[in-house]
Design a protein around this motif. Structure first.
Motif, PDB file in Angstrom:
ATOM      1  N   GLU A  96      39.558  36.689  42.916  1.00 17.47           N
ATOM      2  CA  GLU A  96      38.458  37.205  42.339  1.00 17.47           C
ATOM      3  C   GLU A  96      37.597  36.197  41.802  1.00 17.47           C
ATOM      4  OE1 GLU A  96      42.108  40.087  42.252  1.00 17.47           O
ATOM      5  OE2 GLU A  96      41.881  37.996  42.180  1.00 17.47           O
ATOM      6  N   LYS A  97      38.161  35.041  41.274  1.00 17.77           N
ATOM      7  CA  LYS A  97      37.246  33.789  41.051  1.00 17.77           C
ATOM      8  C   LYS A  97      36.263  33.463  42.167  1.00 17.77           C
ATOM      9  CE  LYS A  97      40.023  31.852  37.172  1.00 17.77           C
ATOM     10  NZ  LYS A  97      40.621  30.619  36.833  1.00 17.77           N
ATOM     11  N   ALA A  98      36.752  33.387  43.226  1.00 19.00           N
ATOM     12  CA  ALA A  98      36.061  33.083  44.434  1.00 19.00           C
ATOM     13  C   ALA A  98      34.885  34.155  44.901  1.00 19.00           C
ATOM     14  CB  ALA A  98      36.774  32.747  45.483  1.00 19.00           C
ATOM     15  N   GLY A  99      35.169  35.380  44.098  1.00 25.20           N
ATOM     16  CA  GLY A  99      34.082  36.524  44.770  1.00 25.20           C
ATOM     17  C   GLY A  99      34.656  37.595  45.369  1.00 25.20           C
ATOM     18  N   SER A 100      35.966  37.361  45.801  1.00 22.86           N
ATOM     19  CA  SER A 100      36.543  38.772  46.430  1.00 22.86           C
ATOM     20  C   SER A 100      36.561  39.623  45.723  1.00 22.86           C
ATOM     21  CB  SER A 100      37.964  38.206  47.266  1.00 22.86           C
ATOM     22  OG  SER A 100      37.782  37.184  47.983  1.00 22.86           O
ATOM     23  N   ARG A 101      36.441  40.867  46.164  1.00 28.17           N
ATOM     24  CA  ARG A 101      36.238  42.327  45.406  1.00 28.17           C
ATOM     25  C   ARG A 101      37.673  43.116  46.044  1.00 28.17           C
ATOM     26  NH1 ARG A 101      34.556  39.341  42.592  1.00 28.17           N
ATOM     27  NH2 ARG A 101      32.306  39.189  41.721  1.00 28.17           N
ATOM     28  N   ASN A 102      37.546  43.284  47.113  1.00 25.49           N
ATOM     29  CA  ASN A 102      38.637  44.179  47.514  1.00 25.49           C
ATOM     30  C   ASN A 102      39.913  43.648  47.857  1.00 25.49           C
ATOM     31  OD1 ASN A 102      40.035  46.634  48.238  1.00 25.49           O
ATOM     32  ND2 ASN A 102      39.217  46.371  50.493  1.00 25.49           N
ATOM     33  N   VAL A 103      40.590  43.339  46.349  1.00 26.15           N
ATOM     34  CA  VAL A 103      41.872  42.558  46.425  1.00 26.15           C
ATOM     35  C   VAL A 103      43.015  43.628  45.649  1.00 26.15           C
ATOM     36  CG1 VAL A 103      43.173  40.333  45.489  1.00 26.15           C
ATOM     37  CG2 VAL A 103      40.564  40.571  45.729  1.00 26.15           C
ATOM     38  N   LEU A 104      44.109  43.546  46.562  1.00 27.31           N
ATOM     39  CA  LEU A 104      45.205  44.247  46.073  1.00 27.31           C
ATOM     40  C   LEU A 104      46.427  43.310  45.754  1.00 27.31           C
ATOM     41  CD1 LEU A 104      46.649  47.422  47.582  1.00 27.31           C
ATOM     42  CD2 LEU A 104      48.143  45.920  46.369  1.00 27.31           C
ATOM     43  N   HIS A 105      46.798  43.284  44.276  1.00 30.44           N
ATOM     44  CA  HIS A 105      47.876  42.368  44.071  1.00 30.44           C
ATOM     45  C   HIS A 105      49.198  43.056  43.965  1.00 30.44           C
ATOM     46  CE1 HIS A 105      45.899  38.769  42.221  1.00 30.44           C
ATOM     47  NE2 HIS A 105      44.771  39.689  42.050  1.00 30.44           N
ATOM     48  N   MET A 106      49.779  42.903  45.147  1.00 25.82           N
ATOM     49  CA  MET A 106      51.196  43.819  45.378  1.00 25.82           C
ATOM     50  C   MET A 106      52.259  43.290  44.470  1.00 25.82           C
ATOM     51  SD  MET A 106      52.664  42.335  48.938  1.00 25.82           S
ATOM     52  CE  MET A 106      53.797  43.344  49.188  1.00 25.82           C
ATOM     53  N   HIS A 107      52.104  41.973  43.905  1.00 22.41           N
ATOM     54  CA  HIS A 107      53.184  41.523  43.102  1.00 22.41           C
ATOM     55  C   HIS A 107      52.904  41.405  41.656  1.00 22.41           C
ATOM     56  CE1 HIS A 107      55.638  39.712  46.786  1.00 22.41           C
ATOM     57  NE2 HIS A 107      55.842  40.848  46.520  1.00 22.41           N
ATOM     58  N   GLY A 108      51.473  42.212  41.393  1.00 20.19           N
ATOM     59  CA  GLY A 108      50.999  42.146  39.958  1.00 20.19           C
ATOM     60  C   GLY A 108      50.213  41.128  39.613  1.00 20.19           C
ATOM     61  N   ALA A 109      49.787  41.010  38.386  1.00 25.69           N
ATOM     62  CA  ALA A 109      48.795  39.847  37.907  1.00 25.69           C
ATOM     63  C   ALA A 109      49.155  39.452  36.674  1.00 25.69           C
ATOM     64  CB  ALA A 109      47.465  40.532  37.820  1.00 25.69           C
ATOM     65  N   LEU A 110      49.182  37.777  36.390  1.00 22.73           N
ATOM     66  CA  LEU A 110      49.274  37.357  35.250  1.00 22.73           C
ATOM     67  C   LEU A 110      48.408  37.845  33.949  1.00 22.73           C
ATOM     68  CD1 LEU A 110      49.960  33.758  36.502  1.00 22.73           C
ATOM     69  CD2 LEU A 110      51.774  35.055  35.463  1.00 22.73           C
ATOM     70  N   GLU A 111      47.256  38.244  34.303  1.00 24.31           N
ATOM     71  CA  GLU A 111      46.245  38.483  33.596  1.00 24.31           C
ATOM     72  C   GLU A 111      46.459  39.987  33.100  1.00 24.31           C
ATOM     73  OE1 GLU A 111      42.640  38.312  35.778  1.00 24.31           O
ATOM     74  OE2 GLU A 111      42.397  36.288  35.269  1.00 24.31           O
ATOM     75  N   ARG A 112      47.506  40.817  33.273  1.00 25.74           N
ATOM     76  CA  ARG A 112      47.709  42.014  32.890  1.00 25.74           C
ATOM     77  C   ARG A 112      49.170  41.884  32.315  1.00 25.74           C
ATOM     78  NH1 ARG A 112      46.280  44.190  38.188  1.00 25.74           N
ATOM     79  NH2 ARG A 112      48.493  44.621  38.551  1.00 25.74           N
ATOM     80  N   ALA A 113      49.166  43.000  31.055  1.00 22.91           N
ATOM     81  CA  ALA A 113      50.409  43.067  30.422  1.00 22.91           C
ATOM     82  C   ALA A 113      51.051  44.443  30.603  1.00 22.91           C
ATOM     83  CB  ALA A 113      50.247  42.931  28.938  1.00 22.91           C
ATOM     84  N   LEU A 114      52.069  44.820  30.732  1.00 26.25           N
ATOM     85  CA  LEU A 114      52.794  46.102  30.871  1.00 26.25           C
ATOM     86  C   LEU A 114      53.635  46.403  29.669  1.00 26.25           C
ATOM     87  CD1 LEU A 114      53.502  48.474  32.865  1.00 26.25           C
ATOM     88  CD2 LEU A 114      55.120  46.749  33.876  1.00 26.25           C
ATOM     89  N   CYS A 115      53.857  47.850  29.365  1.00 24.13           N
ATOM     90  CA  CYS A 115      54.912  48.246  28.155  1.00 24.13           C
ATOM     91  C   CYS A 115      56.011  48.895  29.087  1.00 24.13           C
ATOM     92  CB  CYS A 115      53.966  49.164  27.415  1.00 24.13           C
ATOM     93  SG  CYS A 115      55.450  50.162  26.524  1.00 24.13           S
ATOM     94  N   ASN A 116      57.299  48.185  28.913  1.00 22.92           N
ATOM     95  CA  ASN A 116      58.219  48.760  29.393  1.00 22.92           C
ATOM     96  C   ASN A 116      58.690  50.183  29.164  1.00 22.92           C
ATOM     97  OD1 ASN A 116      59.380  47.367  31.619  1.00 22.92           O
ATOM     98  ND2 ASN A 116      60.966  46.101  30.134  1.00 22.92           N
ATOM     99  N   GLU A 117      58.307  50.636  27.986  1.00 25.84           N
ATOM    100  CA  GLU A 117      58.533  52.030  27.271  1.00 25.84           C
ATOM    101  C   GLU A 117      57.503  52.935  27.914  1.00 25.84           C
ATOM    102  OE1 GLU A 117      60.944  54.266  25.102  1.00 25.84           O
ATOM    103  OE2 GLU A 117      60.886  51.797  25.315  1.00 25.84           O
TER     104      GLU A 117
END
Length: 234
Positions: A96-117
């Protein structure tokens, strides 16, 4: 000539940006056992350890910059006559920093948080801790939004649909050992796509590709992108 391309990227494409691969000696992964920092069970046993590990990875990734390989793939997306999907096993945001837009993060992303609940997702702060409440439900169940061993990768239906219409499938900087990603080449080949691996050394599944290109991603990927764009314009 319209061309649809699916590209799978792994840790090898980010290594030249200073982000160590899973197998690097002396890196973050070498300091921890997989079962302690990359499984749901490890998180249940010691969430503080896991948060510390991903806080360090998040800090490292946020400071990293895209290299020539990331930039070349962004150029391919911008100039290709056809559809391009980048499926990445990486949890950094260098595409994304390089400019790509159609990127699917199949293993998730460090920039996101998730609630286990409750399953709520939000932008992760620089540091996360076990006592961080979920902004939606308030539960103390915050975790990194990354896919750990034993969990199902994200976007499998979208990936399968993209592979079904792909004319070209490329794997860049991947070990070829982690499923289901390791089987994408067989799926693409079975549907008639041209397949190519670009890697520092042949992966364990290199024999399944129609073509294998060996070398640093910052050199091989730009050359391959230029070749594909030339063919695409013919």
């Amino acid at each position: 000539m319209r061309t649809n391309i699916v590209i799978l990227t792994g840790a090898g494409i980010s290594a030249e940006s200073g982000l160590g691969t899973f197998r690097d000696e002396g890196g973050l992964w070498a300091q921890h056992a997989i079962e302690d920092v990359a499984t749901p069970e490890g998180f249940s046993r010691n969430p503080t350890l896991v948060h510390n590990f991903y806080n360090a990875r998040r800090k490292q990734a946020s400071a990293a910059q895209p290299n020539a390989a990331h930039l070349a793939l962004a150029k391919l997306e911008q100039e290709l006559n056809g559809d391009l999907m980048i499926v990445t096993q990486n949890v950094d945001a260098l595409h994304e920093k390089a400019g790509s837009r159609n990127v699917l993060h199949m293993h998730g992303a460090l920039e996101r948080a998730l609630c286990n609940e409750c399953g709520h997702r939000w932008e992760a702060p620089t540091e996360m801790w076990p006592d961080d409440p979920c902004p939606r439900c308030g539960a103390l169940a915050t975790r990194p939004d990354v896919v750990w061993f034993g969990e199902i990768p994200y976007g499998m239906k979208a990936i399968s649909d993209a592979l079904a219409s792909a004319d070209v499938f490329a794997a860049i900087g991947t070990s070829g050992e982690v499923y289901p990603a390791a089987n994408f080449v067989a799926e693409a080949d079975g549907l008639g796509a041209h397949t190519v691996e670009l890697n520092l050394a042949p992966s364990s599944g290199a024999a399944r590709f129609g073509k294998v290109v060996i070398g640093a991603a910052s050199e091989t990927v730009p050359a391959w992108v230029n070749h594909e764009l030339t063919r695409n314009r013919a």
